[in-house]
Scaffold this motif. Structure first.
Motif, PDB file in Angstrom:
ATOM      1  N   ARG A  32      37.747  59.198  32.210  1.00 27.46           N
ATOM      2  CA  ARG A  32      38.495  57.982  32.554  1.00 27.46           C
ATOM      3  C   ARG A  32      37.774  56.739  32.021  1.00 27.46           C
ATOM      4  O   ARG A  32      36.573  56.590  32.189  1.00 27.46           O
ATOM      5  CB  ARG A  32      38.655  57.888  34.070  1.00 27.46           C
ATOM      6  CG  ARG A  32      39.451  56.708  34.516  1.00 27.46           C
ATOM      7  CD  ARG A  32      39.556  56.695  36.038  1.00 27.46           C
ATOM      8  NE  ARG A  32      40.248  55.515  36.459  1.00 27.46           N
ATOM      9  CZ  ARG A  32      41.503  55.488  36.857  1.00 27.46           C
ATOM     10  NH1 ARG A  32      42.194  56.599  36.910  1.00 27.46           N
ATOM     11  NH2 ARG A  32      42.071  54.365  37.215  1.00 27.46           N
ATOM     12  N   LYS A  33      38.538  55.848  31.393  1.00 28.12           N
ATOM     13  CA  LYS A  33      38.004  54.582  30.887  1.00 28.12           C
ATOM     14  C   LYS A  33      37.972  53.587  32.046  1.00 28.12           C
ATOM     15  O   LYS A  33      39.014  53.154  32.526  1.00 28.12           O
ATOM     16  CB  LYS A  33      38.866  54.075  29.734  1.00 28.12           C
ATOM     17  CG  LYS A  33      38.793  54.992  28.529  1.00 28.12           C
ATOM     18  CD  LYS A  33      39.784  54.611  27.457  1.00 28.12           C
ATOM     19  CE  LYS A  33      39.645  55.580  26.293  1.00 28.12           C
ATOM     20  NZ  LYS A  33      40.743  55.509  25.370  1.00 28.12           N
ATOM     21  N   ILE A  34      36.757  53.237  32.471  1.00 26.41           N
ATOM     22  CA  ILE A  34      36.597  52.386  33.651  1.00 26.41           C
ATOM     23  C   ILE A  34      36.047  51.005  33.327  1.00 26.41           C
ATOM     24  O   ILE A  34      35.905  50.177  34.218  1.00 26.41           O
ATOM     25  CB  ILE A  34      35.704  53.065  34.708  1.00 26.41           C
ATOM     26  CG1 ILE A  34      34.310  53.309  34.126  1.00 26.41           C
ATOM     27  CG2 ILE A  34      36.336  54.356  35.193  1.00 26.41           C
ATOM     28  CD1 ILE A  34      33.243  53.511  35.170  1.00 26.41           C
ATOM     29  N   GLY A  35      35.713  50.780  32.076  1.00 23.29           N
ATOM     30  CA  GLY A  35      35.155  49.494  31.716  1.00 23.29           C
ATOM     31  C   GLY A  35      35.207  49.254  30.224  1.00 23.29           C
ATOM     32  O   GLY A  35      35.574  50.143  29.445  1.00 23.29           O
ATOM     33  N   LEU A  36      34.805  48.053  29.860  1.00 22.20           N
ATOM     34  CA  LEU A  36      34.851  47.631  28.468  1.00 22.20           C
ATOM     35  C   LEU A  36      33.676  46.701  28.211  1.00 22.20           C
ATOM     36  O   LEU A  36      33.382  45.818  29.020  1.00 22.20           O
ATOM     37  CB  LEU A  36      36.167  46.883  28.216  1.00 22.20           C
ATOM     38  CG  LEU A  36      36.586  46.629  26.789  1.00 22.20           C
ATOM     39  CD1 LEU A  36      36.988  47.934  26.100  1.00 22.20           C
ATOM     40  CD2 LEU A  36      37.747  45.647  26.756  1.00 22.20           C
ATOM     41  N   PRO A  77      42.124  35.320  33.196  1.00 25.21           N
ATOM     42  CA  PRO A  77      42.040  36.485  34.074  1.00 25.21           C
ATOM     43  C   PRO A  77      43.209  37.462  33.954  1.00 25.21           C
ATOM     44  O   PRO A  77      43.093  38.616  34.354  1.00 25.21           O
ATOM     45  CB  PRO A  77      41.990  35.881  35.477  1.00 25.21           C
ATOM     46  CG  PRO A  77      42.603  34.528  35.332  1.00 25.21           C
ATOM     47  CD  PRO A  77      42.320  34.081  33.934  1.00 25.21           C
ATOM     48  N   ASN A  78      44.319  37.005  33.397  1.00 30.95           N
ATOM     49  CA  ASN A  78      45.510  37.852  33.287  1.00 30.95           C
ATOM     50  C   ASN A  78      46.142  37.727  31.908  1.00 30.95           C
ATOM     51  O   ASN A  78      47.238  37.184  31.753  1.00 30.95           O
ATOM     52  CB  ASN A  78      46.528  37.479  34.369  1.00 30.95           C
ATOM     53  CG  ASN A  78      45.965  37.683  35.749  1.00 30.95           C
ATOM     54  OD1 ASN A  78      45.676  38.808  36.139  1.00 30.95           O
ATOM     55  ND2 ASN A  78      45.759  36.594  36.485  1.00 30.95           N
ATOM     56  N   PRO A  79      45.473  38.261  30.884  1.00 27.29           N
ATOM     57  CA  PRO A  79      46.056  38.155  29.542  1.00 27.29           C
ATOM     58  C   PRO A  79      47.334  38.982  29.442  1.00 27.29           C
ATOM     59  O   PRO A  79      47.446  40.050  30.043  1.00 27.29           O
ATOM     60  CB  PRO A  79      44.959  38.723  28.635  1.00 27.29           C
ATOM     61  CG  PRO A  79      44.175  39.636  29.515  1.00 27.29           C
ATOM     62  CD  PRO A  79      44.234  39.034  30.889  1.00 27.29           C
ATOM     63  N   SER A  80      48.272  38.484  28.683  1.00 32.14           N
ATOM     64  CA  SER A  80      49.522  39.224  28.499  1.00 32.14           C
ATOM     65  C   SER A  80      49.328  40.275  27.410  1.00 32.14           C
ATOM     66  O   SER A  80      48.412  40.182  26.581  1.00 32.14           O
ATOM     67  CB  SER A  80      50.644  38.269  28.083  1.00 32.14           C
ATOM     68  OG  SER A  80      50.420  37.801  26.761  1.00 32.14           O
ATOM     69  N   PHE A 128      44.556  48.680  29.946  1.00 25.63           N
ATOM     70  CA  PHE A 128      43.323  48.388  30.675  1.00 25.63           C
ATOM     71  C   PHE A 128      43.262  46.918  31.092  1.00 25.63           C
ATOM     72  O   PHE A 128      43.030  46.595  32.254  1.00 25.63           O
ATOM     73  CB  PHE A 128      42.106  48.748  29.818  1.00 25.63           C
ATOM     74  CG  PHE A 128      40.802  48.450  30.480  1.00 25.63           C
ATOM     75  CD1 PHE A 128      40.253  49.339  31.398  1.00 25.63           C
ATOM     76  CD2 PHE A 128      40.118  47.279  30.204  1.00 25.63           C
ATOM     77  CE1 PHE A 128      39.051  49.057  32.033  1.00 25.63           C
ATOM     78  CE2 PHE A 128      38.918  46.990  30.825  1.00 25.63           C
ATOM     79  CZ  PHE A 128      38.380  47.887  31.749  1.00 25.63           C
ATOM     80  N   LEU A 129      43.462  46.006  30.141  1.00 26.40           N
ATOM     81  CA  LEU A 129      43.298  44.581  30.431  1.00 26.40           C
ATOM     82  C   LEU A 129      44.411  43.987  31.290  1.00 26.40           C
ATOM     83  O   LEU A 129      44.234  42.930  31.893  1.00 26.40           O
ATOM     84  CB  LEU A 129      43.159  43.793  29.127  1.00 26.40           C
ATOM     85  CG  LEU A 129      41.857  44.040  28.357  1.00 26.40           C
ATOM     86  CD1 LEU A 129      41.888  43.343  27.006  1.00 26.40           C
ATOM     87  CD2 LEU A 129      40.643  43.603  29.171  1.00 26.40           C
ATOM     88  N   GLU A 162      44.637  44.796  36.032  1.00 23.37           N
ATOM     89  CA  GLU A 162      44.170  44.014  37.178  1.00 23.37           C
ATOM     90  C   GLU A 162      43.809  42.616  36.697  1.00 23.37           C
ATOM     91  O   GLU A 162      43.791  42.352  35.503  1.00 23.37           O
ATOM     92  CB  GLU A 162      42.979  44.678  37.855  1.00 23.37           C
ATOM     93  CG  GLU A 162      41.743  44.832  36.985  1.00 23.37           C
ATOM     94  CD  GLU A 162      40.630  45.560  37.725  1.00 23.37           C
ATOM     95  OE1 GLU A 162      39.703  44.871  38.170  1.00 23.37           O
ATOM     96  OE2 GLU A 162      40.687  46.795  37.848  1.00 23.37           O
ATOM     97  N   SER A 163      43.504  41.762  37.643  1.00 22.53           N
ATOM     98  CA  SER A 163      43.085  40.408  37.320  1.00 22.53           C
ATOM     99  C   SER A 163      41.570  40.391  37.104  1.00 22.53           C
ATOM    100  O   SER A 163      40.825  41.003  37.873  1.00 22.53           O
ATOM    101  CB  SER A 163      43.460  39.469  38.472  1.00 22.53           C
ATOM    102  OG  SER A 163      43.118  38.149  38.152  1.00 22.53           O
ATOM    103  N   TRP A 164      41.141  39.711  36.067  1.00 20.70           N
ATOM    104  CA  TRP A 164      39.714  39.605  35.722  1.00 20.70           C
ATOM    105  C   TRP A 164      39.253  38.205  36.112  1.00 20.70           C
ATOM    106  O   TRP A 164      39.147  37.312  35.278  1.00 20.70           O
ATOM    107  CB  TRP A 164      39.519  39.896  34.230  1.00 20.70           C
ATOM    108  CG  TRP A 164      40.067  41.234  33.870  1.00 20.70           C
ATOM    109  CD1 TRP A 164      41.292  41.509  33.331  1.00 20.70           C
ATOM    110  CD2 TRP A 164      39.432  42.497  34.066  1.00 20.70           C
ATOM    111  NE1 TRP A 164      41.445  42.862  33.170  1.00 20.70           N
ATOM    112  CE2 TRP A 164      40.316  43.493  33.605  1.00 20.70           C
ATOM    113  CE3 TRP A 164      38.184  42.895  34.576  1.00 20.70           C
ATOM    114  CZ2 TRP A 164      40.010  44.851  33.654  1.00 20.70           C
ATOM    115  CZ3 TRP A 164      37.877  44.241  34.619  1.00 20.70           C
ATOM    116  CH2 TRP A 164      38.773  45.200  34.161  1.00 20.70           C
TER     117      TRP A 164
END
Length: 184
Positions: free
Chosen positions: A67-71, A35-38, A23-24, A27-29
């Motif tokens: 579907r998991k669409i958020g956190l 914004p882009n954790p490994s 999930f994380l 995409e870029s947050w």
């Protein structure tokens, strides 16, 4: 999915570190500090209790199809003023999901954590969608922090802080901040 009738469930995150990594890293947050954790970073902070523990709860935002669409991550739960972080994947933004999720988390905190007297959230000044969600959910703009939100490229952004008190939530009201007339 009917327009305007998006049904959501909020499912606790347990040991699903692989799903969290997918999930994380999907995409870029852009409005988050990293914004882009490994995958390695996510796994490490997961092990350290960043997502689950006595002081933190994390929930998946799950749509009708499963579907998991958020956190949602709610933290500092042992403090009377917990904070939260919310992430919704790009295809599901602008559909009212953020508003439903923040209303849900507000209800969750105030009904499951009797020591919470208020809830706080912060966002970058230029995150107008989140600022609108705060407003629609009865959160009051309480703070403005100049050059307080570093981005991954080193740019410092201004941030805005919002809060809702238990009293306002229980009475379904919004009490504006009294800034007073003193210039200091």
């Amino acid at each position: 999915m009917e327009e305007g009738a998006v049904k959501l469930r909020f499912q606790p995150l347990t040991t699903e570190v692989d799903a969290l990594v997918r999930f994380l890293t999907s995409e870029s947050w852009d409005y988050h500090g990293n914004p882009n954790p490994s995958a390695a970073e996510i796994r490490e902070v997961f092990k350290q209790g960043y997502y689950t523990g006595e002081d933190v709860e994390t929930f998946w935002i799950v749509i009708d199809s499963g579907r998991k669409i958020g956190l949602i991550r709610i933290f500092d739960l042992q403090d009377p003023t917990p904070l939260f972080d919310i992430r919704i994947t790009r295809p599901y933004r602008g559909m009212g999901i953020g508003e439903k999720a923040v209303k849900w988390l507000t209800h969750h905190v105030f009904t499951h954590h009797p020591g919470a007297i208020r809830i706080e959230g912060r966002t970058r000044k230029d995150n107008y969608a989140m600022r609108k969600v705060f407003f629609k959910c009865g959160y009051v703009r309480e703070a403005y922090h100049r050059k307080a939100w570093p981005s991954s490229d080193g740019t410092l952004h201004d941030s805005v802080g919002y809060g809702i008190t238990r009293e306002d939530w229980e009475e379904n009201k919004v009490t504006p901040v009294d800034w007073g007339e003193v210039p200091f």
